[in-house]
Design a protein around this motif. Sequence first.
Motif, PDB file in Angstrom:
ATOM      1  N   GLN A  88      -0.401 -67.596 -53.900  1.00  9.37           N
ATOM      2  CA  GLN A  88      -1.123 -66.831 -52.880  1.00  9.37           C
ATOM      3  C   GLN A  88      -0.837 -65.337 -52.983  1.00  9.37           C
ATOM      4  O   GLN A  88      -1.289 -64.548 -52.160  1.00  9.37           O
ATOM      5  N   PHE A  89      -0.023 -64.941 -53.943  1.00 12.01           N
ATOM      6  CA  PHE A  89       0.437 -63.552 -54.023  1.00 12.01           C
ATOM      7  C   PHE A  89      -0.686 -62.711 -54.635  1.00 12.01           C
ATOM      8  O   PHE A  89      -1.029 -62.868 -55.807  1.00 12.01           O
ATOM      9  N   ALA A  90      -1.238 -61.826 -53.823  1.00 13.58           N
ATOM     10  CA  ALA A  90      -2.407 -61.063 -54.285  1.00 13.58           C
ATOM     11  C   ALA A  90      -2.056 -59.597 -54.438  1.00 13.58           C
ATOM     12  O   ALA A  90      -1.207 -59.066 -53.723  1.00 13.58           O
ATOM     13  N   SER A  91      -2.715 -58.939 -55.369  1.00 17.38           N
ATOM     14  CA  SER A  91      -2.500 -57.501 -55.489  1.00 17.38           C
ATOM     15  C   SER A  91      -3.631 -56.765 -54.768  1.00 17.38           C
ATOM     16  O   SER A  91      -4.615 -57.364 -54.356  1.00 17.38           O
ATOM     17  N   GLU A  92      -3.449 -55.461 -54.642  1.00 17.50           N
ATOM     18  CA  GLU A  92      -4.404 -54.677 -53.842  1.00 17.50           C
ATOM     19  C   GLU A  92      -5.451 -54.018 -54.736  1.00 17.50           C
ATOM     20  O   GLU A  92      -5.191 -53.713 -55.888  1.00 17.50           O
ATOM     21  N   ALA A  93      -6.605 -53.743 -54.134  1.00 17.66           N
ATOM     22  CA  ALA A  93      -7.613 -52.918 -54.814  1.00 17.66           C
ATOM     23  C   ALA A  93      -8.133 -51.897 -53.796  1.00 17.66           C
ATOM     24  O   ALA A  93      -8.236 -52.194 -52.608  1.00 17.66           O
ATOM     25  N   HIS A  94      -8.382 -50.693 -54.269  1.00 18.85           N
ATOM     26  CA  HIS A  94      -8.888 -49.641 -53.384  1.00 18.85           C
ATOM     27  C   HIS A  94     -10.064 -48.949 -54.054  1.00 18.85           C
ATOM     28  O   HIS A  94      -9.922 -48.442 -55.169  1.00 18.85           O
ATOM     29  N   GLU A  95     -11.163 -48.915 -53.356  1.00 18.71           N
ATOM     30  CA  GLU A  95     -12.279 -48.132 -53.878  1.00 18.71           C
ATOM     31  C   GLU A  95     -12.054 -46.695 -53.429  1.00 18.71           C
ATOM     32  O   GLU A  95     -11.909 -46.422 -52.234  1.00 18.71           O
ATOM     33  N   SER A  96     -11.999 -45.771 -54.402  1.00 14.98           N
ATOM     34  CA  SER A  96     -11.751 -44.371 -54.039  1.00 14.98           C
ATOM     35  C   SER A  96     -13.102 -43.696 -53.796  1.00 14.98           C
ATOM     36  O   SER A  96     -13.715 -43.140 -54.715  1.00 14.98           O
ATOM     37  N   ILE A  97     -13.579 -43.795 -52.575  1.00 16.75           N
ATOM     38  CA  ILE A  97     -14.927 -43.344 -52.228  1.00 16.75           C
ATOM     39  C   ILE A  97     -15.053 -41.842 -52.459  1.00 16.75           C
ATOM     40  O   ILE A  97     -14.163 -41.064 -52.125  1.00 16.75           O
ATOM     41  N   GLY A  98     -16.169 -41.454 -53.061  1.00 16.96           N
ATOM     42  CA  GLY A  98     -16.405 -40.039 -53.346  1.00 16.96           C
ATOM     43  C   GLY A  98     -15.900 -39.632 -54.717  1.00 16.96           C
ATOM     44  O   GLY A  98     -16.303 -38.605 -55.264  1.00 16.96           O
ATOM     45  N   LEU A  99     -15.020 -40.428 -55.282  1.00 18.73           N
ATOM     46  CA  LEU A  99     -14.473 -40.107 -56.623  1.00 18.73           C
ATOM     47  C   LEU A  99     -15.073 -41.012 -57.696  1.00 18.73           C
ATOM     48  O   LEU A  99     -14.760 -40.880 -58.871  1.00 18.73           O
ATOM     49  N   ASP A 100     -15.902 -41.957 -57.266  1.00 22.38           N
ATOM     50  CA  ASP A 100     -16.483 -42.934 -58.198  1.00 22.38           C
ATOM     51  C   ASP A 100     -15.390 -43.635 -59.009  1.00 22.38           C
ATOM     52  O   ASP A 100     -15.466 -43.757 -60.236  1.00 22.38           O
ATOM     53  N   ALA A 101     -14.383 -44.036 -58.318  1.00 22.29           N
ATOM     54  CA  ALA A 101     -13.255 -44.691 -59.004  1.00 22.29           C
ATOM     55  C   ALA A 101     -12.814 -45.918 -58.224  1.00 22.29           C
ATOM     56  O   ALA A 101     -13.036 -46.014 -57.009  1.00 22.29           O
ATOM     57  N   ILE A 102     -12.243 -46.810 -58.947  1.00 20.14           N
ATOM     58  CA  ILE A 102     -11.625 -47.963 -58.278  1.00 20.14           C
ATOM     59  C   ILE A 102     -10.191 -48.100 -58.778  1.00 20.14           C
ATOM     60  O   ILE A 102      -9.918 -47.928 -59.972  1.00 20.14           O
ATOM     61  N   ASN A 103      -9.313 -48.310 -57.854  1.00 19.64           N
ATOM     62  CA  ASN A 103      -7.888 -48.486 -58.179  1.00 19.64           C
ATOM     63  C   ASN A 103      -7.492 -49.920 -57.888  1.00 19.64           C
ATOM     64  O   ASN A 103      -7.889 -50.473 -56.867  1.00 19.64           O
ATOM     65  N   PHE A 104      -6.742 -50.484 -58.753  1.00 21.66           N
ATOM     66  CA  PHE A 104      -6.116 -51.755 -58.385  1.00 21.66           C
ATOM     67  C   PHE A 104      -4.668 -51.762 -58.859  1.00 21.66           C
ATOM     68  O   PHE A 104      -4.257 -50.921 -59.667  1.00 21.66           O
ATOM     69  N   THR A 105      -3.900 -52.694 -58.312  1.00 23.12           N
ATOM     70  CA  THR A 105      -2.473 -52.760 -58.612  1.00 23.12           C
ATOM     71  C   THR A 105      -2.166 -54.067 -59.320  1.00 23.12           C
ATOM     72  O   THR A 105      -2.459 -55.129 -58.779  1.00 23.12           O
ATOM     73  N   LEU A 106      -1.604 -53.942 -60.495  1.00 24.33           N
ATOM     74  CA  LEU A 106      -1.113 -55.150 -61.162  1.00 24.33           C
ATOM     75  C   LEU A 106       0.301 -55.392 -60.669  1.00 24.33           C
ATOM     76  O   LEU A 106       1.071 -54.456 -60.523  1.00 24.33           O
ATOM     77  N   ARG A 107       0.612 -56.627 -60.415  1.00 21.24           N
ATOM     78  CA  ARG A 107       2.000 -56.976 -60.047  1.00 21.24           C
ATOM     79  C   ARG A 107       2.589 -57.720 -61.228  1.00 21.24           C
ATOM     80  O   ARG A 107       2.311 -58.907 -61.432  1.00 21.24           O
ATOM     81  N   GLN A 108       3.412 -57.039 -62.028  1.00 17.49           N
ATOM     82  CA  GLN A 108       3.894 -57.644 -63.270  1.00 17.49           C
ATOM     83  C   GLN A 108       5.353 -58.093 -63.171  1.00 17.49           C
ATOM     84  O   GLN A 108       6.159 -57.446 -62.488  1.00 17.49           O
ATOM     85  N   SER A 109       5.642 -59.139 -63.882  1.00 13.38           N
ATOM     86  CA  SER A 109       7.036 -59.607 -63.940  1.00 13.38           C
ATOM     87  C   SER A 109       7.895 -58.476 -64.500  1.00 13.38           C
ATOM     88  O   SER A 109       7.429 -57.695 -65.334  1.00 13.38           O
ATOM     89  N   ILE A 110       9.144 -58.429 -64.067  1.00 14.87           N
ATOM     90  CA  ILE A 110      10.008 -57.314 -64.477  1.00 14.87           C
ATOM     91  C   ILE A 110      10.610 -57.545 -65.863  1.00 14.87           C
ATOM     92  O   ILE A 110      10.679 -56.661 -66.697  1.00 14.87           O
ATOM     93  N   GLY A 111      11.052 -58.757 -66.109  1.00 19.30           N
ATOM     94  CA  GLY A 111      11.750 -59.057 -67.370  1.00 19.30           C
ATOM     95  C   GLY A 111      12.924 -59.961 -67.055  1.00 19.30           C
ATOM     96  O   GLY A 111      12.797 -60.941 -66.319  1.00 19.30           O
ATOM     97  N   VAL A 112      14.098 -59.581 -67.559  1.00 15.36           N
ATOM     98  CA  VAL A 112      15.301 -60.362 -67.249  1.00 15.36           C
ATOM     99  C   VAL A 112      15.927 -59.762 -65.984  1.00 15.36           C
ATOM    100  O   VAL A 112      16.189 -58.559 -65.925  1.00 15.36           O
ATOM    101  N   VAL A 113      16.144 -60.602 -64.981  1.00 19.83           N
ATOM    102  CA  VAL A 113      16.742 -60.110 -63.735  1.00 19.83           C
ATOM    103  C   VAL A 113      18.071 -60.823 -63.483  1.00 19.83           C
ATOM    104  O   VAL A 113      18.308 -61.920 -63.998  1.00 19.83           O
TER     105      VAL A 113
END
Length: 481
Positions: free
Chosen positions: A119-144
């Motif tokens: 259920q873990f979701a990442s965010e997306a943001h439409e940057s209105i006026g800039l014609d851009a879309i941002n989203f966030t990848l949530r990536q594994s870190i590695g060895v913890v």
Amino acid sequence: MKKILNYINGEFKAPLLDQWLDNYNPSTGKIYSLIPNSSTKDVQLAYEAAKQAFQSWSNTPLQERSEILSRISSLIIENIDTLANAEAIDNGKPLTLATRVDIPRSSSNFQFFSHAITQFASEAHESIGLDAINFTLRQSIGVVGCISPWNLPLYLFTWKIAPALAAGNTVVAKPSEITPMTAYLLGDICTKAGLPKGVLNIVHGLGNTTGQAIIEHPDIKAISFTGGTATGAHIAKTAAPMFKKLSLELGGKNPNLIFADCDYDKMLSTTVRSSFANQGQICLCGSRIFVERTIYDKFKIDFIQRTKSLKIGPPLDSTTEIGALVSKSHIEKVKSYIDLAQQEGGTVLCGGEYVTIKDHEDGYYLQPTVIEVTDINCKLTQEEIFGPVVTIMPFDNDEEALALANNVRYGLSSTIWTNNLNRSMFLAKHIQAGIVWINTWMMRDLRTAFGGVKDSGVGREGGQEALRFFTEPKNVCIHYK
Ligand code: TXE
């Protein structure tokens, strides 16, 4: 004598330097197994296995990852009797407690995060006026790295490992050297559940050598730690120059505020539990009790009577309510606080003495102890004792209760007993703590954020917070014009 082994790359291994530590049974005071005194070399071996496994594990389809974690959860329950027995013997806690709380919760940790990751979701943001879309990848870190304490051995070990693995990391983990047994048994369960080799590596040994090697390892980029505040400060200092991500869940000296308008019977039973459960060795125990003056004398009589009636005994006896403390040095530390009472103007109202149990004469048993204090700044009310010892003191109004609650360097949890909604909301808002329980104690929902403020640590565990900690956010910006 039974030897506990490291679990590295899916195999049980003796420490490379063949050095061992004694493991004591706290209910008898006798050595009953040996554990690896692992060196930097063992930690490096564990790290290399984890590194090797990372690529594949972090790319394992979520559903498959989730199913493996869910199988670990089921196998913990299938082995509940073995695990609960091992926990009671290793830690000194009553078997009934391990069976009712510790082991089921260890299973729930895996079950919960096996679902939460789906259920873990990442965010997306439409940057209105800039014609851009941002989203966030949530990536594994590695060895913890996951380092856990002795008070709730498997419960806290899995509370870290389950979200770390769910988020696609591979792990080098160290349980407390004082209670290594159930972490050792978990290795076999993980293999049976089909956890690929090297995904979880369990290294046993001392904090200042094995633990230190984990926190100093330059390529272990995140550390989740639960333990003492002094150790937490040391870890922060060591890890800071390497910019490691840290989650530190440290000590507590939690206030229990009791108002005259509370549900008295419920409060009394719960306060006995919040004071002495697990011999008071839970960072959430309400070790500073403040009672509204109008019911103070009544509370004192009832609380002492209930405390005196608690049955102290060997962990494996099903009637035992208070088992053994975890180690000789710990019981001596706890007793030394009780011995301070007179010097600090306090009065021991009940308990305070070592207990000798038949056939367990060398075990670490201590009476549950209630100390009435007058000085809010004395060591007994300011330092974490972490044993079956509480202080009590009266107060006159809400403002005074709040001031008393906040007059401490810690800020983990707090409990408020009142049926006045306005009062409870006022206090909940102003109490300096990461957790506020109103008319209950230690009621946990694994979705909630868990952790403390002030010297009780930084970061939060639980639910989305844990998955955020164990992932690295990456912002991706697409300009589509
Ligand atoms: O904990 P430590 P200790 C409190 C409680 C207790 C006091 C000391 O007041 O009396 O801490 O207990 C590992 N690098 N809590 O000494 O040392 C260690 O091996 C890396 C509160 O037993 O903090 C173990 O695995 N790791 C608490 C873990 O840290 C290190 C629970 C915890 O041990 C290390 C336990 C190092 N340099 C104690 N040094 C809570 N918050 O629930 C030690 N360790």
